[in-house]
Write a protein that holds these residues in place. Structure first.
Motif, PDB file in Angstrom:
ATOM      1  N   GLU A 156       5.290   4.612   2.099  1.00  0.00           N
ATOM      2  CA  GLU A 156       5.733   5.849   2.750  1.00  0.00           C
ATOM      3  C   GLU A 156       6.730   5.533   3.866  1.00  0.00           C
ATOM      4  OE1 GLU A 156       5.341   9.081   2.500  1.00  0.00           O
ATOM      5  OE2 GLU A 156       3.823   9.264   0.937  1.00  0.00           O
ATOM      6  N   VAL A 157       6.404   4.565   4.682  1.00  0.00           N
ATOM      7  CA  VAL A 157       7.259   4.215   5.820  1.00  0.00           C
ATOM      8  C   VAL A 157       8.541   3.537   5.353  1.00  0.00           C
ATOM      9  CG1 VAL A 157       7.435   2.813   7.908  1.00  0.00           C
ATOM     10  CG2 VAL A 157       5.306   4.039   7.397  1.00  0.00           C
TER      11      VAL A 157
ATOM     12  N   THR B 259       0.844  -1.198   0.000  1.00  0.00           N
ATOM     13  CA  THR B 259       0.000   0.000   0.000  1.00  0.00           C
ATOM     14  C   THR B 259       0.879   1.247   0.000  1.00  0.00           C
ATOM     15  OG1 THR B 259      -0.088   0.226   2.413  1.00  0.00           O
ATOM     16  CG2 THR B 259      -1.703  -1.247   1.378  1.00  0.00           C
ATOM     17  N   LYS B 260       0.260   2.366  -0.362  1.00  0.00           N
ATOM     18  CA  LYS B 260       1.009   3.620  -0.363  1.00  0.00           C
ATOM     19  C   LYS B 260       1.488   3.955   1.039  1.00  0.00           C
ATOM     20  CE  LYS B 260       0.898   8.417  -1.916  1.00  0.00           C
ATOM     21  NZ  LYS B 260       0.096   9.482  -2.572  1.00  0.00           N
ATOM     22  N   GLU B 261       0.672   3.653   2.035  1.00  0.00           N
ATOM     23  CA  GLU B 261       1.040   3.942   3.425  1.00  0.00           C
ATOM     24  C   GLU B 261       2.270   3.123   3.836  1.00  0.00           C
ATOM     25  OE1 GLU B 261      -2.825   5.324   2.552  1.00  0.00           O
ATOM     26  OE2 GLU B 261      -2.069   3.257   2.381  1.00  0.00           O
ATOM     27  N   GLU B 262       2.286   1.839   3.441  1.00  0.00           N
ATOM     28  CA  GLU B 262       3.460   1.014   3.725  1.00  0.00           C
ATOM     29  C   GLU B 262       4.682   1.537   2.995  1.00  0.00           C
ATOM     30  OE1 GLU B 262       1.592  -3.433   4.564  1.00  0.00           O
ATOM     31  OE2 GLU B 262       2.022  -2.830   2.494  1.00  0.00           O
TER      32      GLU B 262
END
Length: 288
Positions: A85-86, A80-83
């Motif tokens: 990002e991190v 995912t984009k959130e993953e």
């Protein structure tokens, strides 16, 4: 020459062996203490650390003439984009910031993803082509990591396509099968981008060449003589070949939409030795 290799995966281990065989001193790093004993066969010293641990990287780099940052996020942690990002900020940007703080001469293995789709026009994509796709983590954090390295006049960035052929690595049919099984038959890229890929051995040799020639600045590294088939053509052929449903293209991550020029790198005396790994399956299905 004494070299710190930040991240001793397949490329790091092979590079270390090549450097040691030519009489250089190699310091390696890993994030996994269980790997130290194995890695000691490849490096003169092995340190357990994360690239984000700046003080520990600086300590490991003491006396080194160069740092090679071969770090890359684990693809299974980037669905995912959130993953992304991190993972991309932690692994890429912080590691390159640590490396740059530890040594003026840093060589970073970057990605063609910094170009996004390459922007308008049909001229080949070169190192002068503006970067884009600044919102997508897998692009913007490679760009941010490059910037850390290039703050020094001695910094060098090599931009690569996807790598294949490393020991134990998945071949392209296995990658397609993983996309079907692990990602629900969906891939983040668009259907029309040429599927550039580079053999593991060419990556290692290109890095060694860059160190030996003391190259600085930014270089594209790929097969300069050929443009590969597009994602959809390749993956459809592989899906048909192994008997699974064709994939769905999300077009969430932009990839270069035309030829990428490696003229600048070839002018330094290096040329890629391995051709397109998917040419045979594409040709076979085109003729069927």
């Amino acid at each position: 020459m004494k070299v710190l290799i930040l991240g001793m995966g397949h490329v790091g281990k092979a590079l270390a062996a090549k450097l040691k065989s030519d009489g250089h001193t190699v310091v390696g790093t890993t994030t996994t203490s269980e790997k130290v004993e194995t890695l000691q066969a490849h490096a003169d010293e092995v340190h357990v650390l994360k690239g984000s641990e700046s003080d520990r990287v600086k300590s490991a780099a003491q006396g080194c003439d160069a740092v090679v940052a071969t770090v890359a996020p684990n693809v299974k942690n980037t669905r995912t984009k959130e993953e992304r990002e991190v993972q991309y900020e932690e692994v890429l940007v912080k590691s390159c910031a640590s490396a740059a703080a530890a040594c003026g001469r840093v060589l970073f293995l970057s990605s063609f993803s910094v170009y996004g789709d390459g922007g308008p026009g049909d001229a080949p994509i070169s190192e002068a082509t503006p970067t884009s796709n600044h919102e997508e983590p897998s692009s913007k954090y490679y760009q941010a990591a490059e910037a850390k390295v290039l703050e020094s006049a001695e910094g060098c960035v090599l931009r690569f396509p996807d790598m294949y052929g490393a020991p134990g690595d998945m071949d392209f049919p296995a990658r397609v099968k993983m996309a079907a099984d692990f990602f629900g038959g969906k891939i983040l890229f668009g259907p029309d981008a040429p599927l550039y890929a580079i053999h593991f051995e060419d990556v290692v040799d290109a890095v060694y060449h860059s160190l030996s020639k003391e190259l600085t600045g930014v270089f594209n590294v790929c097969d300069n003589a050929n443009v590969p088939a597009a994602n959809k053509i390749v993956f459809d052929a592989i899906c048909d070949d192994i008997g699974i449903d064709r994939l769905e293209y999300m077009n969430a991550i932009k990839a270069p939409n035309r030829r990428i020029s490696a003229d600048k790198f070839y002018a330094t005396g290096y040329s890629v030795q391995h051709g397109d790994p998917n040419a045979d399956v594409v040709a076979r299905h085109a003729s069927s």
